[in-house]
Design an enzyme around this catalytic site. Sequence first.
Site, PDB file in Angstrom:
ATOM      1  N   SER A 142      -1.897  -1.609  -4.507  1.00  0.00           N
ATOM      2  CA  SER A 142      -2.230  -0.224  -4.193  1.00  0.00           C
ATOM      3  C   SER A 142      -1.861   0.654  -5.383  1.00  0.00           C
ATOM      4  O   SER A 142      -0.939   0.331  -6.137  1.00  0.00           O
ATOM      5  CB  SER A 142      -1.445   0.250  -2.960  1.00  0.00           C
ATOM      6  OG  SER A 142      -1.521   1.654  -2.790  1.00  0.00           O
ATOM      7  N   TYR A 156       6.409   1.243   1.597  1.00  0.00           N
ATOM      8  CA  TYR A 156       5.043   0.789   1.293  1.00  0.00           C
ATOM      9  C   TYR A 156       4.837   0.660  -0.211  1.00  0.00           C
ATOM     10  O   TYR A 156       4.353  -0.378  -0.695  1.00  0.00           O
ATOM     11  CB  TYR A 156       4.030   1.772   1.883  1.00  0.00           C
ATOM     12  CG  TYR A 156       2.600   1.422   1.547  1.00  0.00           C
ATOM     13  CD1 TYR A 156       1.942   0.399   2.213  1.00  0.00           C
ATOM     14  CD2 TYR A 156       1.904   2.107   0.545  1.00  0.00           C
ATOM     15  CE1 TYR A 156       0.625   0.064   1.905  1.00  0.00           C
ATOM     16  CE2 TYR A 156       0.601   1.792   0.235  1.00  0.00           C
ATOM     17  CZ  TYR A 156      -0.039   0.768   0.908  1.00  0.00           C
ATOM     18  OH  TYR A 156      -1.325   0.436   0.583  1.00  0.00           O
TER      19      TYR A 156
END
Length: 250
Positions: A142, A156
């Site tokens: 990501s 995350y």
Amino acid sequence: MVTRRNILITGASSGLGEGMARQFAARGRNLALCARRLDRLTALRDELLAAHPGITVSVRALDVNDHPRVFETVKALDEELGGLDRVIVNAGLGKGQPIGTGRFDANLQTANTNFTAALAQCEAAMELFRARDAGHLVVISSMSAMRGLPRNLTTYAASKAGVAALAEGIRADVLRKPITVTTIYPGYIATEMTGRAGRTPLLAPAEKAIPLLVRAIEREPAEAKVPAWPWVPLGFLLRHLPLGVVAKMG
């Protein structure tokens, strides 16, 4: 360029995984699709076979946190398709809470799914690829991996940075072998996971971004930020912004 005919995608019942499955099916590839929601996988398989009757689509229910089952499933699908030549480690979670606010459970689940379960998937795939001295491992990270991020994104971002480092280590280990390792850094793409980020002007529609994602995978680079605009320059900025600016994100 090598054409990868038999592709396994985890987390394929929704979001990027589901979108990639449709794109690869349209390119005539055989697919092995895994996710927890077998009903959605079955519906997707039926849709893909109706649209592209010349391909094979195998589905398996899989919770990637069940590590022994990961190895069993990857091996079974490899045998069913006659040899996997690309594995896309895509399954992941986006939830989390600020560290120290009493939600270790949520943060642990994200860390386990995004890193430890990804490690299991990489291990299972690389066992196959090392045995046949060929293959393409794709790890979906990501753009959040560029920096440590505050509030709900802390775990995350850390998990996605960890999985990117894992992929780079594997790449270094097989650098002189005919095994390719690609790390993909998606930007903000409209999926179920990013649904609550709808207010950001950087959110790219899935129907535009996922074809770009698949094209990047097909090129088999070491790393790719997708969509390239604006995420290549933003990635550079993220790496170098003062922490005070980063602290306002998320």
